[in-house]
Design a protein around this motif. Structure first.
Motif, PDB file in Angstrom:
ATOM      1  N   LEU A  24      -1.054 103.087 -35.139  1.00 16.97           N
ATOM      2  CA  LEU A  24      -0.334 102.265 -36.117  1.00 16.97           C
ATOM      3  C   LEU A  24       1.146 102.173 -35.750  1.00 16.97           C
ATOM      4  O   LEU A  24       1.756 101.109 -35.850  1.00 16.97           O
ATOM      5  N   HIS A  25       1.721 103.281 -35.293  1.00 17.40           N
ATOM      6  CA  HIS A  25       3.122 103.237 -34.864  1.00 17.40           C
ATOM      7  C   HIS A  25       3.287 102.284 -33.684  1.00 17.40           C
ATOM      8  O   HIS A  25       4.237 101.492 -33.635  1.00 17.40           O
ATOM      9  N   ALA A  28       3.342  98.791 -34.834  1.00 20.49           N
ATOM     10  CA  ALA A  28       4.340  98.467 -35.862  1.00 20.49           C
ATOM     11  C   ALA A  28       5.618  97.902 -35.253  1.00 20.49           C
ATOM     12  O   ALA A  28       6.725  98.312 -35.612  1.00 20.49           O
ATOM     13  N   ASP A  29       5.479  96.979 -34.348  1.00 26.69           N
ATOM     14  CA  ASP A  29       6.630  96.402 -33.654  1.00 26.69           C
ATOM     15  C   ASP A  29       6.250  94.998 -33.205  1.00 26.69           C
ATOM     16  O   ASP A  29       5.164  94.796 -32.641  1.00 26.69           O
ATOM     17  N   ALA A  30       7.147  94.045 -33.449  1.00 25.70           N
ATOM     18  CA  ALA A  30       6.810  92.644 -33.175  1.00 25.70           C
ATOM     19  C   ALA A  30       6.525  92.390 -31.690  1.00 25.70           C
ATOM     20  O   ALA A  30       5.604  91.640 -31.341  1.00 25.70           O
ATOM     21  N   LEU A  33       3.181  94.007 -30.825  1.00 29.12           N
ATOM     22  CA  LEU A  33       2.088  93.216 -31.406  1.00 29.12           C
ATOM     23  C   LEU A  33       1.805  91.981 -30.560  1.00 29.12           C
ATOM     24  O   LEU A  33       0.651  91.608 -30.350  1.00 29.12           O
ATOM     25  N   ALA A 101      -8.412  93.408 -37.672  1.00 26.59           N
ATOM     26  CA  ALA A 101      -7.636  93.141 -38.888  1.00 26.59           C
ATOM     27  C   ALA A 101      -6.156  92.980 -38.546  1.00 26.59           C
ATOM     28  O   ALA A 101      -5.476  92.099 -39.082  1.00 26.59           O
ATOM     29  N   VAL A 102      -5.662  93.813 -37.642  1.00 29.88           N
ATOM     30  CA  VAL A 102      -4.247  93.710 -37.258  1.00 29.88           C
ATOM     31  C   VAL A 102      -3.996  92.413 -36.494  1.00 29.88           C
ATOM     32  O   VAL A 102      -2.998  91.715 -36.740  1.00 29.88           O
ATOM     33  N   ALA A 105      -4.055  89.625 -38.966  1.00 27.01           N
ATOM     34  CA  ALA A 105      -2.875  89.681 -39.827  1.00 27.01           C
ATOM     35  C   ALA A 105      -1.638  89.191 -39.089  1.00 27.01           C
ATOM     36  O   ALA A 105      -0.802  88.472 -39.640  1.00 27.01           O
ATOM     37  N   SER A 106      -1.532  89.556 -37.830  1.00 29.66           N
ATOM     38  CA  SER A 106      -0.381  89.128 -37.030  1.00 29.66           C
ATOM     39  C   SER A 106      -0.404  87.617 -36.824  1.00 29.66           C
ATOM     40  O   SER A 106       0.620  86.937 -36.950  1.00 29.66           O
ATOM     41  N   GLN A 109       0.499  85.952 -40.091  1.00 31.69           N
ATOM     42  CA  GLN A 109       1.937  86.048 -40.376  1.00 31.69           C
ATOM     43  C   GLN A 109       2.716  85.022 -39.560  1.00 31.69           C
ATOM     44  O   GLN A 109       3.622  84.363 -40.077  1.00 31.69           O
ATOM     45  N   GLY A 114       6.464  83.465 -39.968  1.00 32.29           N
ATOM     46  CA  GLY A 114       7.130  84.756 -39.966  1.00 32.29           C
ATOM     47  C   GLY A 114       7.286  85.363 -38.589  1.00 32.29           C
ATOM     48  O   GLY A 114       7.559  86.535 -38.464  1.00 32.29           O
ATOM     49  N   ALA A 115       7.102  84.550 -37.553  1.00 33.00           N
ATOM     50  CA  ALA A 115       7.174  85.092 -36.199  1.00 33.00           C
ATOM     51  C   ALA A 115       8.554  85.672 -35.932  1.00 33.00           C
ATOM     52  O   ALA A 115       9.572  85.030 -36.179  1.00 33.00           O
ATOM     53  N   ALA A 116       8.571  86.901 -35.464  1.00 28.87           N
ATOM     54  CA  ALA A 116       9.849  87.549 -35.171  1.00 28.87           C
ATOM     55  C   ALA A 116      10.129  87.539 -33.685  1.00 28.87           C
ATOM     56  O   ALA A 116      11.225  87.833 -33.255  1.00 28.87           O
TER      57      ALA A 116
END
Lengths: 117, 117
Positions: A24-25, A28-30, A33, A101-102, A105-106, A109, A114-116
């Motif tokens: 998960l860590h 947890a970064d654009a 991901l 799922a991730v 979800a990405s 988003q 919401g793209a970073a």
């Protein structure tokens, strides 16, 4: 950790050493991901230089190391290039449905603007 | 962020400001995963002091703040207690299947003897 006599071999956690918190860590970064989404989409090996990321080369190297050490990707040298593959089999076996799922979800988003990266 | 005139109100991201990266970061910790699993299991409000966590009170406060600011939990004062609820509706709407996959993965990991908390 996998051990080997090859000095160029890269350390990876064995499947049973992969921890949910670390995965998960890592996710947890654009930027990471985006790497994972690209690897999932290609379903194949990609070298680090195949990614066009908005960060420096050393930061790219850091991101791939986080992904490798957490068990999300497997890296191997081929010549001077590091080739990356997603450890989908390991992740799906350990954490069913999590990676999908991730990824979904990405993508959702990004679809909401919401793209970073 | 939600704004209000109540000085004791706690800031929460509105649903459309919740970011996947922040949620994954919030979940990437054994203590916070345990809090989320407890809240999901109870399906109800729990005060911070309802949790028997192996960390100091200030660390507990920190963990709840990370969960609140990422959009994973909602906190509200009742008297001097902070009551916590899981933002399951928001998370399920934004990231379908993600929370359930994480909860199942965490339970499976504990079942393999990997409990860290």
């Amino acid at each position: 950790m996998t051990t080997t006599a090859d000095p160029r071999a890269l350390e990876h956690p064995a499947r049973d050493r992969i921890r949910l918190e670390d995965v998960l860590h890592a996710l947890a970064d654009a930027v990471r991901l985006r790497i994972v989404r690209d690897l999932a989409g290609e379903g194949a090996e990609l070298s680090c230089s195949d990614f066009d990321l908005p960060v420096t080369k050393s930061t790219t190297t850091h991101h791939f190391r986080v992904l490798r050490e957490s068990g999300v990707v497997r890296q191997a040298y081929r010549g001077t290039a590091k080739l990356n593959t997603l450890r989908r089999d390991d992740l799906d076996a350990l954490f069913p449905g999590l990676l999908d799922a991730v990824l979904a979800a990405s993508a959702a988003q990004d679809g909401r603007g919401g793209a970073a990266v």
